[in-house]
Scaffold this motif. Structure first.
Motif, PDB file in Angstrom:
ATOM      1  N   VAL A  24      -9.122  -9.888   3.454  1.00 62.67           N
ATOM      2  CA  VAL A  24      -8.426  -8.287   3.988  1.00 62.67           C
ATOM      3  C   VAL A  24      -9.439  -7.250   4.427  1.00 62.67           C
ATOM      4  O   VAL A  24     -10.316  -7.063   3.560  1.00 62.67           O
ATOM      5  CB  VAL A  24      -7.154  -8.054   2.542  1.00 62.67           C
ATOM      6  CG1 VAL A  24      -7.070  -6.620   2.583  1.00 62.67           C
ATOM      7  CG2 VAL A  24      -6.527  -8.536   1.906  1.00 62.67           C
ATOM      8  N   PHE A  25      -8.841  -7.079   5.630  1.00 60.75           N
ATOM      9  CA  PHE A  25     -10.004  -5.606   5.997  1.00 60.75           C
ATOM     10  C   PHE A  25     -10.378  -4.658   5.646  1.00 60.75           C
ATOM     11  O   PHE A  25      -9.009  -4.024   5.784  1.00 60.75           O
ATOM     12  CB  PHE A  25     -10.182  -6.107   7.859  1.00 60.75           C
ATOM     13  CG  PHE A  25     -10.701  -7.611   8.013  1.00 60.75           C
ATOM     14  CD1 PHE A  25     -12.580  -7.674   7.960  1.00 60.75           C
ATOM     15  CD2 PHE A  25      -9.960  -8.331   8.436  1.00 60.75           C
ATOM     16  CE1 PHE A  25     -12.617  -9.078   8.689  1.00 60.75           C
ATOM     17  CE2 PHE A  25     -10.344  -9.622   8.738  1.00 60.75           C
ATOM     18  CZ  PHE A  25     -11.792  -9.689   8.748  1.00 60.75           C
ATOM     19  N   VAL A  26     -10.944  -4.204   4.915  1.00 65.24           N
ATOM     20  CA  VAL A  26     -10.853  -2.750   4.291  1.00 65.24           C
ATOM     21  C   VAL A  26     -12.343  -1.717   5.105  1.00 65.24           C
ATOM     22  O   VAL A  26     -13.189  -2.679   5.352  1.00 65.24           O
ATOM     23  CB  VAL A  26     -11.489  -2.845   3.067  1.00 65.24           C
ATOM     24  CG1 VAL A  26     -10.628  -3.449   2.072  1.00 65.24           C
ATOM     25  CG2 VAL A  26     -11.988  -3.686   2.405  1.00 65.24           C
ATOM     26  N   VAL A  30       0.585  -1.574   0.275  1.00 65.64           N
ATOM     27  CA  VAL A  30       0.759  -0.149  -0.176  1.00 65.64           C
ATOM     28  C   VAL A  30       1.546   1.005   0.271  1.00 65.64           C
ATOM     29  O   VAL A  30       0.494   2.129  -0.730  1.00 65.64           O
ATOM     30  CB  VAL A  30      -0.746   0.501   0.963  1.00 65.64           C
ATOM     31  CG1 VAL A  30      -2.208   1.090   1.393  1.00 65.64           C
ATOM     32  CG2 VAL A  30      -2.018  -1.379   1.505  1.00 65.64           C
ATOM     33  N   ARG A  31       1.920   1.210   0.801  1.00 64.87           N
ATOM     34  CA  ARG A  31       2.983   2.491   0.357  1.00 64.87           C
ATOM     35  C   ARG A  31       3.506   2.574  -0.459  1.00 64.87           C
ATOM     36  O   ARG A  31       3.750   3.925  -1.325  1.00 64.87           O
ATOM     37  CB  ARG A  31       3.875   2.185   2.006  1.00 64.87           C
ATOM     38  CG  ARG A  31       4.607   3.680   1.893  1.00 64.87           C
ATOM     39  CD  ARG A  31       6.012   3.244   2.749  1.00 64.87           C
ATOM     40  NE  ARG A  31       6.816   1.896   2.045  1.00 64.87           N
ATOM     41  CZ  ARG A  31       7.320   1.201   2.653  1.00 64.87           C
ATOM     42  NH1 ARG A  31       6.492   0.304   4.279  1.00 64.87           N
ATOM     43  NH2 ARG A  31       8.102   0.128   2.372  1.00 64.87           N
ATOM     44  N   LEU A  49      -6.661   0.099   4.026  1.00 62.19           N
ATOM     45  CA  LEU A  49      -6.703  -1.437   4.316  1.00 62.19           C
ATOM     46  C   LEU A  49      -6.084  -1.302   5.403  1.00 62.19           C
ATOM     47  O   LEU A  49      -5.261  -1.151   5.788  1.00 62.19           O
ATOM     48  CB  LEU A  49      -5.649  -2.096   3.323  1.00 62.19           C
ATOM     49  CG  LEU A  49      -5.798  -2.523   1.804  1.00 62.19           C
ATOM     50  CD1 LEU A  49      -6.676  -1.062   0.867  1.00 62.19           C
ATOM     51  CD2 LEU A  49      -4.981  -2.887   1.178  1.00 62.19           C
ATOM     52  N   TYR A  50      -7.304  -2.404   6.722  1.00 64.46           N
ATOM     53  CA  TYR A  50      -6.779  -2.005   7.299  1.00 64.46           C
ATOM     54  C   TYR A  50      -5.860  -2.988   8.164  1.00 64.46           C
ATOM     55  O   TYR A  50      -4.293  -3.057   8.096  1.00 64.46           O
ATOM     56  CB  TYR A  50      -7.742  -2.315   8.456  1.00 64.46           C
ATOM     57  CG  TYR A  50      -9.061  -1.361   8.237  1.00 64.46           C
ATOM     58  CD1 TYR A  50      -8.063   0.190   8.808  1.00 64.46           C
ATOM     59  CD2 TYR A  50      -9.530  -1.334   7.471  1.00 64.46           C
ATOM     60  CE1 TYR A  50      -9.062   1.694   8.751  1.00 64.46           C
ATOM     61  CE2 TYR A  50     -10.990  -0.635   7.606  1.00 64.46           C
ATOM     62  CZ  TYR A  50     -10.576   0.913   7.886  1.00 64.46           C
ATOM     63  OH  TYR A  50     -11.345   2.210   8.143  1.00 64.46           O
ATOM     64  N   TYR A  51      -5.827  -4.574   8.042  1.00 63.71           N
ATOM     65  CA  TYR A  51      -4.945  -5.396   8.328  1.00 63.71           C
ATOM     66  C   TYR A  51      -5.351  -7.202   7.459  1.00 63.71           C
ATOM     67  O   TYR A  51      -6.502  -7.420   6.861  1.00 63.71           O
ATOM     68  CB  TYR A  51      -4.671  -6.290   9.852  1.00 63.71           C
ATOM     69  CG  TYR A  51      -6.594  -6.205   9.954  1.00 63.71           C
ATOM     70  CD1 TYR A  51      -6.401  -8.079  10.469  1.00 63.71           C
ATOM     71  CD2 TYR A  51      -6.888  -5.506  10.630  1.00 63.71           C
ATOM     72  CE1 TYR A  51      -8.031  -8.298  10.736  1.00 63.71           C
ATOM     73  CE2 TYR A  51      -8.597  -5.572  11.111  1.00 63.71           C
ATOM     74  CZ  TYR A  51      -8.741  -7.204  11.209  1.00 63.71           C
ATOM     75  OH  TYR A  51      -9.929  -7.851  11.980  1.00 63.71           O
ATOM     76  N   ALA A  52      -4.813  -7.895   7.579  1.00 65.46           N
ATOM     77  CA  ALA A  52      -5.094  -8.635   6.754  1.00 65.46           C
ATOM     78  C   ALA A  52      -4.696 -10.126   6.889  1.00 65.46           C
ATOM     79  O   ALA A  52      -3.748 -10.633   8.765  1.00 65.46           O
ATOM     80  CB  ALA A  52      -4.597  -8.987   5.157  1.00 65.46           C
TER      81      ALA A  52
END
Length: 480
Positions: A420-422, A390-391, A405-408
């Motif tokens: 993948v939680f978004v 993402v970066r 995008l928070y974490y996977a």
């Protein structure tokens, strides 16, 4: 574990051997048609009755004067099954009556000197049972009247089969009665891991790409019938093999054609069985013909494998039949990159089933792909890869909203599946999903196996609770 006793089903063509096979193993494994010669290869299955397990083998019909090369091979397969068997079920047809060929088969079985049960099939009613008394003239005891199609008398037959099986040793009997509460924690853990079992590898491809030749080369014997005629293999056949001290199961299948090209009848059922074989496999070895190139039918077969979420090893078979120079391999890879970009992560091997070139490498690659399907990625490492992705390349805004995008985390194996939680799944474009999949592959490999990325909303996100999922604008139905 000691090998299971083998019970071979033999008889002349079209007496109901495959129907009896399916009845004994409890599922429709062998193809059943009202056409003599439907069964060709030896088909193996496992049956259990009164606590005894045994292997059942279905064979092609025995004939004294086969009329073609394929029929001669069918006879060879049946004779091999008789030699392997601990017990033989000699099946005859009560509806057709005693035929001269039944006497010929009986003579052959007497020479084989194996315990034999004479099974008078299609005795669907008392009148047929009475007419079946003429089969006592063949001189086999016991003689049982059954109807494999309706299940009549098959329980008594199973009792007779088990009674004549080789005796069980004391060690086998003691092992068979152990229960889970007698096992230590370590043994339970090993049992749980063993439930996965050896990798199952389906050999698939369009017709006449050399699948059975490939399997025969692996086995070192002609277990599958091979002929220059598309559609020779009809039933999926499972075979246990050992490579480098480790077990795997090979599944030879019928050739798969696209739906519009499949004939009705036997071929249709063969293709359905091939699809079922793919479903229960861990890895599909897809064989293509190097002399014909990567065709649309090859793409259809690969599509079936990918839809099922199975690992894949693409084998360019018949490599020995191609005139090559120093750039032939590169040209093939270039064609695949252009015509099958969806296989960028697949393993590709150039081999020859006829000469044995790189056959063992194909099996090693299939086993490695099966291991990749079992890989678990630590959540911390997975999130490091996703954060870096993402970066390096942030997702684009969608209608003035920024995807977050928070974490996977990995939630499953076979195939490896990640959630993948978004903030809103509707904001993640398919091209960005593909980009994330490629970054996960770059970080962890997964060569040869599809992986799945599922995008889920983090319902605790204030923005999601305020706006809900993004709605795509409805398409106007008004004429312009």
């Amino acid at each position: 574990m000691p090998p299971q006793p083998i019970v071979a089903i033999v008889g002349r063509p079209n007496v109901g051997k495959s129907t009896l096979f399916n009845r004994l193993v409890g599922e429709r494994v062998a193809i059943v048609e009202d056409i003599p010669g439907t069964t060709r290869d030896r088909v193996y299955g496992t049956s259990e009755w009164n606590g005894r397990r045994f292997t059942v083998v279905d064979t092609g019909g025995l004939e004294l004067e086969p009329g073609s090369q394929i029929e001669e091979r069918v006879q060879d397969q049946a004779r091999i099954a008789i030699r392997e068997a601990d017990e033989i079920l000699f099946v005859v047809d009560a509806a057709a009556g005693l035929a001269p060929l039944d006497h010929d088969v009986a003579d052959a079985l007497r020479r084989a000197a194996r315990p034999t049960i004479l099974v008078v099939n299609k005795a669907d009613n008392p009148r047929r049972e009475a007419e079946g008394a003429e089969f006592h003239a063949l001189g086999f005891e016991p003689t049982l009247m059954i109807s494999a199609q309706h299940g009549r008398g098959t329980g008594d037959l199973a009792d007779e089969i088990v009674e004549r099986l080789p005796a069980v040793s004391d060690a086998e009997r003691a092992a068979s009665v152990r229960t889970d509460d007698q096992l230590s924690a370590q043994e339970l853990l090993e049992l749980e891991e063993a439930e996965i079992g050896p990798p199952r590898v389906a050999i698939v491809g369009r017709p006449n790409t050399g699948k059975s030749t490939f399997v025969n080369r692996v086995l070192g014997q002609e277990r599958m019938i091979v002929a220059d005629q598309p559609g020779t293999t009809r039933d999926p056949v499972d075979t246990a093999v050992e490579l480098d001290g480790e077990q795997m199961v090979l599944i030879d299948t019928a050739g798969i054609r696209r739906r519009g090209a499949i004939d009705r009848g036997i071929e249709r059922y063969s293709v359905l069985r091939s699809m079922k074989a793919i479903d229960r496999a861990d890895v599909a070895v897809v064989l293509t013909d190097a002399t014909e190139g990567y065709t649309a039918q090859d793409a259809h077969v690969v599509g079936y494998v990918l839809d099922a979420g199975k690992g894949i090893v693409l084998v360019i078979n018949k490599w020995d039949a191609l005139e090559k120079d120093g750039h032939t391999t590169d040209r093939w890879l270039k064609v695949l990159r252009r015509e099958a970009p969806y296989l960028a992560w697949a393993d590709i091997v150039f081999a020859s089933g006829r000469t044995g070139q790189r056959v063992e490498r194909v099996l090693r690659e299939a086993r490695r792909v099966a291991d990749e399907r079992l890989r678990r990625v630590p959540t911390a490492e997975l999130n490091r890869v996703v954060t870096d992705a993402v970066r390096d390349h942030p997702p684009a805004h969608v209608r003035n909203r920024l995807p977050k995008l928070y974490y996977a985390t990995q939630v499953a194996i076979r195939p490896p599946t990640f959630v993948v939680f978004v903030n809103d799944p509707q904001l993640i474009h398919f091209s960005y999903k593909r980009y994330l999949e490629n970054r996960v592959r770059d970080g962890f490999g997964f060569l040869g196996t599809p992986i799945r990325l599922l995008f889920r909303p983090r319902t605790s996100d204030p923005e999601y609770r305020r706006t809900g999922p993004t709605r795509r604008p409805a398409r106007s139905t008004r004429r312009r």
